[in-house]
Design a protein around this motif. Structure first.
Motif, PDB file in Angstrom:
ATOM      1  N   PRO A 273      43.152  42.101  37.474  1.00  0.00           N
ATOM      2  CA  PRO A 273      42.031  42.797  38.120  1.00  0.00           C
ATOM      3  C   PRO A 273      41.910  42.486  39.604  1.00  0.00           C
ATOM      4  CG  PRO A 273      41.350  41.977  35.976  1.00  0.00           C
ATOM      5  CD  PRO A 273      42.731  41.437  36.215  1.00  0.00           C
ATOM      6  N   ARG A 274      42.091  41.232  39.974  1.00  0.00           N
ATOM      7  CA  ARG A 274      41.919  40.844  41.387  1.00  0.00           C
ATOM      8  C   ARG A 274      42.962  41.485  42.295  1.00  0.00           C
ATOM      9  NH1 ARG A 274      44.374  36.507  38.860  1.00  0.00           N
ATOM     10  NH2 ARG A 274      46.432  35.956  39.680  1.00  0.00           N
ATOM     11  N   ASP A 275      44.069  41.941  41.726  1.00  0.00           N
ATOM     12  CA  ASP A 275      45.156  42.516  42.529  1.00  0.00           C
ATOM     13  C   ASP A 275      45.135  44.035  42.552  1.00  0.00           C
ATOM     14  OD1 ASP A 275      46.190  39.967  43.110  1.00  0.00           O
ATOM     15  OD2 ASP A 275      47.295  39.915  41.222  1.00  0.00           O
ATOM     16  N   LEU A 276      44.176  44.651  41.870  1.00  0.00           N
ATOM     17  CA  LEU A 276      44.098  46.102  41.858  1.00  0.00           C
ATOM     18  C   LEU A 276      43.647  46.623  43.221  1.00  0.00           C
ATOM     19  CD1 LEU A 276      42.434  46.675  38.371  1.00  0.00           C
ATOM     20  CD2 LEU A 276      44.745  47.365  39.030  1.00  0.00           C
ATOM     21  N   GLU A 277      44.311  47.638  43.703  1.00  0.00           N
ATOM     22  CA  GLU A 277      43.970  48.233  44.986  1.00  0.00           C
ATOM     23  C   GLU A 277      43.419  49.638  44.772  1.00  0.00           C
ATOM     24  OE1 GLU A 277      47.524  48.136  47.278  1.00  0.00           O
ATOM     25  OE2 GLU A 277      47.569  45.950  47.458  1.00  0.00           O
ATOM     26  N   GLY A 278      42.482  50.034  45.630  1.00  0.00           N
ATOM     27  CA  GLY A 278      41.916  51.374  45.536  1.00  0.00           C
ATOM     28  C   GLY A 278      40.956  51.549  44.382  1.00  0.00           C
ATOM     29  N   ILE A 279      40.489  50.434  43.800  1.00  0.00           N
ATOM     30  CA  ILE A 279      39.530  50.468  42.704  1.00  0.00           C
ATOM     31  C   ILE A 279      38.204  49.885  43.205  1.00  0.00           C
ATOM     32  CG2 ILE A 279      39.015  49.737  40.346  1.00  0.00           C
ATOM     33  CD1 ILE A 279      41.396  51.533  40.435  1.00  0.00           C
ATOM     34  N   GLN A 280      37.104  50.543  42.879  1.00  0.00           N
ATOM     35  CA  GLN A 280      35.800  50.093  43.337  1.00  0.00           C
ATOM     36  C   GLN A 280      35.513  48.657  42.896  1.00  0.00           C
ATOM     37  OE1 GLN A 280      33.060  52.941  41.717  1.00  0.00           O
ATOM     38  NE2 GLN A 280      33.924  54.672  42.865  1.00  0.00           N
ATOM     39  N   ASP A 281      34.854  47.898  43.784  1.00  0.00           N
ATOM     40  CA  ASP A 281      34.550  46.501  43.484  1.00  0.00           C
ATOM     41  C   ASP A 281      33.680  46.372  42.235  1.00  0.00           C
ATOM     42  OD1 ASP A 281      35.995  45.649  45.657  1.00  0.00           O
ATOM     43  OD2 ASP A 281      34.254  45.465  46.990  1.00  0.00           O
ATOM     44  N   ARG A 282      32.766  47.325  42.033  1.00  0.00           N
ATOM     45  CA  ARG A 282      31.893  47.230  40.869  1.00  0.00           C
ATOM     46  C   ARG A 282      32.666  47.400  39.571  1.00  0.00           C
ATOM     47  NH1 ARG A 282      28.329  52.852  40.962  1.00  0.00           N
ATOM     48  NH2 ARG A 282      30.082  54.325  41.085  1.00  0.00           N
ATOM     49  N   LEU A 283      33.759  48.180  39.601  1.00  0.00           N
ATOM     50  CA  LEU A 283      34.605  48.308  38.414  1.00  0.00           C
ATOM     51  C   LEU A 283      35.404  47.034  38.183  1.00  0.00           C
ATOM     52  CD1 LEU A 283      36.020  51.954  38.445  1.00  0.00           C
ATOM     53  CD2 LEU A 283      34.670  50.873  36.647  1.00  0.00           C
ATOM     54  N   ILE A 284      36.007  46.514  39.257  1.00  0.00           N
ATOM     55  CA  ILE A 284      36.789  45.284  39.129  1.00  0.00           C
ATOM     56  C   ILE A 284      35.913  44.165  38.587  1.00  0.00           C
ATOM     57  CG2 ILE A 284      38.023  43.509  40.423  1.00  0.00           C
ATOM     58  CD1 ILE A 284      39.101  45.693  42.224  1.00  0.00           C
ATOM     59  N   SER A 285      34.667  44.110  39.048  1.00  0.00           N
ATOM     60  CA  SER A 285      33.741  43.097  38.547  1.00  0.00           C
ATOM     61  C   SER A 285      33.546  43.229  37.047  1.00  0.00           C
ATOM     62  CB  SER A 285      32.399  43.232  39.265  1.00  0.00           C
ATOM     63  OG  SER A 285      31.430  42.358  38.702  1.00  0.00           O
ATOM     64  N   ARG A 286      33.429  44.448  36.568  1.00  0.00           N
ATOM     65  CA  ARG A 286      33.236  44.659  35.133  1.00  0.00           C
ATOM     66  C   ARG A 286      34.504  44.361  34.345  1.00  0.00           C
ATOM     67  NH1 ARG A 286      29.324  46.769  37.628  1.00  0.00           N
ATOM     68  NH2 ARG A 286      27.373  47.425  36.628  1.00  0.00           N
ATOM     69  N   PHE A 287      35.658  44.610  34.927  1.00  0.00           N
ATOM     70  CA  PHE A 287      36.904  44.277  34.246  1.00  0.00           C
ATOM     71  C   PHE A 287      36.986  42.776  33.961  1.00  0.00           C
ATOM     72  CE2 PHE A 287      39.189  48.047  36.509  1.00  0.00           C
ATOM     73  CZ  PHE A 287      38.483  48.936  35.706  1.00  0.00           C
ATOM     74  N   LYS A 288      36.306  41.994  34.785  1.00  0.00           N
ATOM     75  CA  LYS A 288      36.345  40.530  34.641  1.00  0.00           C
ATOM     76  C   LYS A 288      35.288  40.016  33.678  1.00  0.00           C
ATOM     77  CE  LYS A 288      38.020  39.848  39.396  1.00  0.00           C
ATOM     78  NZ  LYS A 288      37.696  39.264  40.723  1.00  0.00           N
ATOM     79  N   TRP A 289      34.453  40.896  33.154  1.00  0.00           N
ATOM     80  CA  TRP A 289      33.406  40.456  32.232  1.00  0.00           C
ATOM     81  C   TRP A 289      33.977  39.825  30.970  1.00  0.00           C
ATOM     82  CZ3 TRP A 289      29.381  45.053  32.166  1.00  0.00           C
ATOM     83  CH2 TRP A 289      28.594  44.980  33.328  1.00  0.00           C
ATOM     84  N   GLY A 290      35.069  40.360  30.483  1.00  0.00           N
ATOM     85  CA  GLY A 290      35.640  39.873  29.227  1.00  0.00           C
ATOM     86  C   GLY A 290      36.778  38.898  29.466  1.00  0.00           C
ATOM     87  N   LEU A 291      37.914  39.187  28.845  1.00  0.00           N
ATOM     88  CA  LEU A 291      39.087  38.319  28.972  1.00  0.00           C
ATOM     89  C   LEU A 291      40.222  39.087  29.629  1.00  0.00           C
ATOM     90  CD1 LEU A 291      40.645  35.670  28.262  1.00  0.00           C
ATOM     91  CD2 LEU A 291      41.375  36.835  26.160  1.00  0.00           C
ATOM     92  N   SER A 292      40.820  38.489  30.639  1.00  0.00           N
ATOM     93  CA  SER A 292      42.038  39.028  31.244  1.00  0.00           C
ATOM     94  C   SER A 292      43.212  38.195  30.751  1.00  0.00           C
ATOM     95  CB  SER A 292      41.957  38.968  32.778  1.00  0.00           C
ATOM     96  OG  SER A 292      40.906  39.782  33.261  1.00  0.00           O
ATOM     97  N   ALA A 293      44.117  38.822  30.037  1.00  0.00           N
ATOM     98  CA  ALA A 293      45.248  38.114  29.425  1.00  0.00           C
ATOM     99  C   ALA A 293      46.547  38.746  29.896  1.00  0.00           C
ATOM    100  CB  ALA A 293      45.161  38.171  27.897  1.00  0.00           C
ATOM    101  N   ASP A 294      47.440  37.919  30.421  1.00  0.00           N
ATOM    102  CA  ASP A 294      48.682  38.465  30.964  1.00  0.00           C
ATOM    103  C   ASP A 294      49.831  38.337  29.972  1.00  0.00           C
ATOM    104  OD1 ASP A 294      48.834  35.682  31.203  1.00  0.00           O
ATOM    105  OD2 ASP A 294      50.239  35.799  32.869  1.00  0.00           O
ATOM    106  N   LEU A 295      50.772  39.272  30.095  1.00  0.00           N
ATOM    107  CA  LEU A 295      52.022  39.227  29.348  1.00  0.00           C
ATOM    108  C   LEU A 295      53.128  38.888  30.328  1.00  0.00           C
ATOM    109  CD1 LEU A 295      51.718  42.422  27.100  1.00  0.00           C
ATOM    110  CD2 LEU A 295      51.075  40.079  26.556  1.00  0.00           C
ATOM    111  N   GLN A 296      53.876  37.849  30.034  1.00  0.00           N
ATOM    112  CA  GLN A 296      54.964  37.418  30.892  1.00  0.00           C
ATOM    113  C   GLN A 296      56.301  37.758  30.251  1.00  0.00           C
ATOM    114  OE1 GLN A 296      54.233  33.235  31.476  1.00  0.00           O
ATOM    115  NE2 GLN A 296      52.361  33.575  32.635  1.00  0.00           N
TER     116      GLN A 296
END
Length: 472
Positions: A273-296
């Motif tokens: 979420p923190r690396d998304l560009e061109g996305i409103q800050d209020r949306l990015i904030s909501r994306f962080k409400w839950g869990l961000s899990a990466d696949l490597q």
């Protein structure tokens, strides 16, 4: 009373129509229906909470102006939001009381649920096509260190959709690492465990196209109403919302509606979420409400497990040596593993070729174009000399001693198989031998591999050593 409230609302609409763009008027005001009028309080029905929030966010001033002009300064507007159940208890919005007071609008907006879904048509919970691929399951999503957090979070969400702190569940990672597989696997598990729930998977591109068509038809209301009824909303490749401000606006309110209603949201992206560009800050904030899990990128053992399961699902048994060879050469992308597997299965089915190291080598060469990148003649000579325990310079000597001739022929064979050098260049590297000698050495080694199982095992071991030391 019905005619009075209709008359009041028509007068309000006359004022509103002069102060908002035609498209906004058609989309957000024409679907509203007046419900009642009592003591200067006009009650209107809107389809859902999202609809109310959009009006309050974007059109509260024009609504207030119209109500005050028609009903006087004491005029108030009450919203009725359509519910799915039969309860008529008040519908509370956290923080809205304070927000209204701070904006100087106490008692202007009231909100409650009503139970009659027939007031505005089209709000039925009809069956929905989930768009889920049944092949994607949690059972065949192989767990490894590279994806353990995301997979376990997915299992928790599938057991209790909307009831965990993993809402939204934001799955991110590079291309080909299984984001879509995992997201759809969660959806399939929920659909199986909770058949009454409305689960939908869609790509961001499809979501955007649907909304654009709704805007063109002046029918955004139907679009919003449909998505607001979902129990589980899976949106793939959220990064493609970048720069689409109008779509982001509507998605923002849809997100709020679903989240506040306890519906499960699952998002995938190629970056955090923190690396998304061109996305409103209020949306990015909501994306962080839950869990961000990466696949490597999966390690060698996980890649082998993935590929083994895929071959087993196809009803084909493949040796460990073949699995190891493929997975050692393809490291970053699970889709590439599947591509090689499909190539081998096609050869096995249509050309009756056995799936062995030779066919695997050909499949990889065709698929990734240059698997030999980084392998040099000098490196092959060094490793072959080490294996046969002779000085590397002996490979270039003009001698016919068997303990030198065999290693030299082996090294020439490997150079022809594993590099893109010409026959002339290979011969030159082995003491200036001509191309016929290179071809002869190559054929001699191939013949020995076909007739001597121990020698073939030695060659396979050498190839493995070369790739593991030079491509690893």
């Amino acid at each position: 009373m019905s005619s009075n409230c209709q008359m009041v609302w028509d007068r309000c609409l006359h004022i509103i129509k002069k102060n908002v763009p035609p498209q906004s008027y058609q989309t957000w005001f024409e679907p509203i229906r007046p419900m009642g009028l009592e003591n200067s309080v006009l009650t209107i029905a809107v389809p859902n909470k999202l609809y109310y929030e959009w009006l309050e966010e974007n059109f509260v001033q024009v609504l207030r102006t119209s109500i005050h002009q028609v009903l006087g300064e004491d005029g108030r507007l009450r919203y009725c939001i359509l519910g799915n159940g039969s309860e008529t208890t008040p519908f509370a919005l956290s923080g809205n009381g304070d927000e209204r007071a701070s904006t100087g609008m106490p008692n202007f907006l009231d909100i409650e649920k009503i139970r009659d879904p027939r007031i505005i048509p089209g709000i039925r919970r009809d069956p929905v096509n989930s768009n889920l691929n049944p092949r994607y399951t949690l059972a065949n999503f192989i767990e490894g260190d590279c994806n353990r957090l995301a997979r376990n979070a997915g299992i928790a969400v599938a057991k209790k959709p909307g009831g965990t702190s993993f809402n939204p569940l934001f799955i991110f990672g590079a291309v080909g690492l299984g984001k879509t597989h995992l997201a759809q696997a969660i959806g399939n598990e929920i659909a199986q465990q909770y058949p009454e729930k409305r689960v939908l998977y869609t790509s961001t591109e499809e979501f955007s196209n649907q909304l654009i068509q709704g805007i063109k038809r002046n029918d955004v209301n139907t679009f919003v109403n449909f998505y607001a009824t979902l129990d589980v909303f899976i949106l793939d490749d959220i990064q493609f919302l970048s720069g689409k401000q109008k779509i982001q606006d509507i998605f923002f309110f849809l997100f709020n509606q679903l989240h506040q209603s306890g519906r499960q949201i699952i998002l995938t992206s190629d970056r955090a979420p923190r690396d998304l560009e061109g996305i409103q800050d209020r949306l990015i904030s909501r994306f962080k409400w839950g869990l961000s899990a990466d696949l490597q990128a999966p390690d060698l053992e996980t890649r082998m497990a993935i590929l083994s399961v895929k071959f087993e699902d196809a009803g084909i048994q493949v040796s460990r040596e073949v699995l190891e060879y493929i997975c050692y050469n393809i490291k970053e992308n699970i889709r590439d593993l599947e591509g090689v597997m499909v190539n081998l299965l096609a050869q096995n089915t249509f050309m009756k070729r056995q799936i062995d190291l030779h066919s695997a080598k050909a499949a990889i060469r065709n698929f990734i174009q240059s698997p030999q990148r980084g392998i040099t003649i000098e490196a092959i000579q060094r490793l072959v000399a080490e294996h046969f325990q002779i000085p590397v310079e002996h490979l270039s000597q003009k001698t016919r001693k068997r303990n030198i001739v065999v290693p030299r022929q082996v090294a020439i064979y490997l150079c022809k198989e594993m590099t893109k050098h010409s026959l002339k260049a290979i011969g030159k590297a082995f003491g200036g031998r001509d191309h016929t000698t290179v071809l002869y050495s190559h054929q001699t080694v191939r013949d020995m591999m076909d007739t001597d199982a121990n020698f073939r095992a030695t060659m396979e071991l050498l190839e493995k050593k070369i790739r593991m030391s030079l491509l690893g």
